[in-house]
Design an enzyme around this catalytic site. Sequence first.
Site, PDB file in Angstrom:
ATOM      1  N   HIS A  44       0.847  -1.210   0.000  1.00  0.00           N
ATOM      2  CA  HIS A  44       0.000   0.000   0.000  1.00  0.00           C
ATOM      3  C   HIS A  44       0.882   1.260   0.000  1.00  0.00           C
ATOM      4  CE1 HIS A  44      -3.127  -2.710   2.119  1.00  0.00           C
ATOM      5  NE2 HIS A  44      -3.620  -2.422   0.930  1.00  0.00           N
ATOM      6  N   LYS A  68     -15.748  -8.930   3.016  1.00  0.00           N
ATOM      7  CA  LYS A  68     -14.628  -9.278   3.912  1.00  0.00           C
ATOM      8  C   LYS A  68     -15.034  -9.322   5.381  1.00  0.00           C
ATOM      9  CE  LYS A  68     -10.648  -7.908   1.182  1.00  0.00           C
ATOM     10  NZ  LYS A  68      -9.668  -6.873   0.898  1.00  0.00           N
ATOM     11  N   ARG A 117      -1.734  -5.678  -8.807  1.00  0.00           N
ATOM     12  CA  ARG A 117      -0.582  -6.556  -8.645  1.00  0.00           C
ATOM     13  C   ARG A 117      -0.526  -7.515  -9.825  1.00  0.00           C
ATOM     14  NH1 ARG A 117      -2.529  -8.103  -2.830  1.00  0.00           N
ATOM     15  NH2 ARG A 117      -4.353  -8.029  -4.157  1.00  0.00           N
ATOM     16  N   SER A 155      -2.858  -8.116   2.218  1.00  0.00           N
ATOM     17  CA  SER A 155      -3.154  -8.133   3.658  1.00  0.00           C
ATOM     18  C   SER A 155      -3.551  -9.544   4.076  1.00  0.00           C
ATOM     19  CB  SER A 155      -4.294  -7.155   3.968  1.00  0.00           C
ATOM     20  OG  SER A 155      -3.940  -5.858   3.579  1.00  0.00           O
TER      21      SER A 155
HETATM   22  O1  PNS Z   1      -9.021  -3.342  -0.012  1.00  0.00           O
HETATM   23  P1  PNS Z   1     -10.294  -3.806  -0.668  1.00  0.00           P
HETATM   24  O2  PNS Z   1     -11.101  -4.655   0.295  1.00  0.00           O
HETATM   25  O3  PNS Z   1     -10.044  -4.511  -1.972  1.00  0.00           O
HETATM   26  O4  PNS Z   1     -11.145  -2.484  -0.996  1.00  0.00           O
HETATM   27  C1  PNS Z   1     -12.439  -2.589  -1.556  1.00  0.00           C
HETATM   28  C2  PNS Z   1     -13.233  -1.305  -1.260  1.00  0.00           C
HETATM   29  C3  PNS Z   1     -13.369  -1.099   0.234  1.00  0.00           C
HETATM   30  C4  PNS Z   1     -12.535  -0.121  -1.905  1.00  0.00           C
HETATM   31  C5  PNS Z   1     -14.645  -1.490  -1.916  1.00  0.00           C
HETATM   32  O5  PNS Z   1     -15.274  -2.612  -1.374  1.00  0.00           O
HETATM   33  C6  PNS Z   1     -15.529  -0.256  -1.763  1.00  0.00           C
HETATM   34  O6  PNS Z   1     -15.375   0.693  -2.497  1.00  0.00           O
HETATM   35  N1  PNS Z   1     -16.472  -0.290  -0.783  1.00  0.00           N
HETATM   36  C7  PNS Z   1     -17.411   0.805  -0.567  1.00  0.00           C
HETATM   37  C8  PNS Z   1     -18.767   0.521  -1.271  1.00  0.00           C
HETATM   38  C9  PNS Z   1     -18.629   0.780  -2.760  1.00  0.00           C
HETATM   39  O7  PNS Z   1     -18.665   1.913  -3.204  1.00  0.00           O
HETATM   40  N2  PNS Z   1     -18.411  -0.318  -3.552  1.00  0.00           N
HETATM   41  C10 PNS Z   1     -18.059  -0.239  -4.947  1.00  0.00           C
HETATM   42  C11 PNS Z   1     -19.183  -0.102  -5.900  1.00  0.00           C
HETATM   43  S1  PNS Z   1     -20.535  -1.157  -5.649  1.00  0.00           S
END
Ligand code: PNS
Length: 186
Positions: A44, A68, A117, A155
């Site tokens: 990150h 998650k 990645r 992670s």
């Molecule tokens: O580190 P991650 O878990 O891959 O991040 C994913 C994250 C948190 C960025 C994604 O789940 C997110 O944006 N969540 C907020 C809700 C949202 O807007 N989802 C995307 C469109 S449905």
Amino acid sequence: MIDALNSDLEQDLFAGNAVTIRNANFMLRTAIYPGSFDPVTNGHLDIIERGFKLFDRIIVAILHNPAKKYLFSVDERMTLLRTSLKKFPDIEIEAFDGLLVDYAVQKNAQAILRGMRAVSDFEYEFQMALMNRRLNRNVQTVFLMTGLRWIFTSSSIIKEAACFGGNINGMVPSAVQQKLKEKFGR
Ligand code: PNS
């Protein structure tokens, strides 16, 4: 007078407005770097470092990923981010419970920054970027490739190694390593 002028300029810039100085227009290029950060890894940090080469302002945002199950609470993740990102003095770190694109609009950000990645990331990232674009056409997703040394780190895999007492030296900031030790008792 100069201070008042500077503060007006700053307010305009942070509101997402363009300011004109000697006939040239300037605008802050702001990106949201969203994620679960459960916990933050050196991968990150690598993306943030690269992101600052493109953006003037980066806001690291802890958002909720319904797919998650988290090891760390939002408060713990926030504290670990604050400690680990000290080398970026101007970075902003927040948590938001809602849609990412709504948050981007609220913060006057033009872009969502995501790290890519391996090919295995592509399908999920592509799907999310397209959904976000459908939800708001004005917010662009920008992908940056992580450095090769972080290509296999995540992670989740770090947590799995740490949970069985594996050596995760150099993969996470030291505060995270310490906290993982406490969590897993090994
Ligand atoms: O580190 P991650 O878990 O891959 O991040 C994913 C994250 C948190 C960025 C994604 O789940 C997110 O944006 N969540 C907020 C809700 C949202 O807007 N989802 C995307 C469109 S449905």
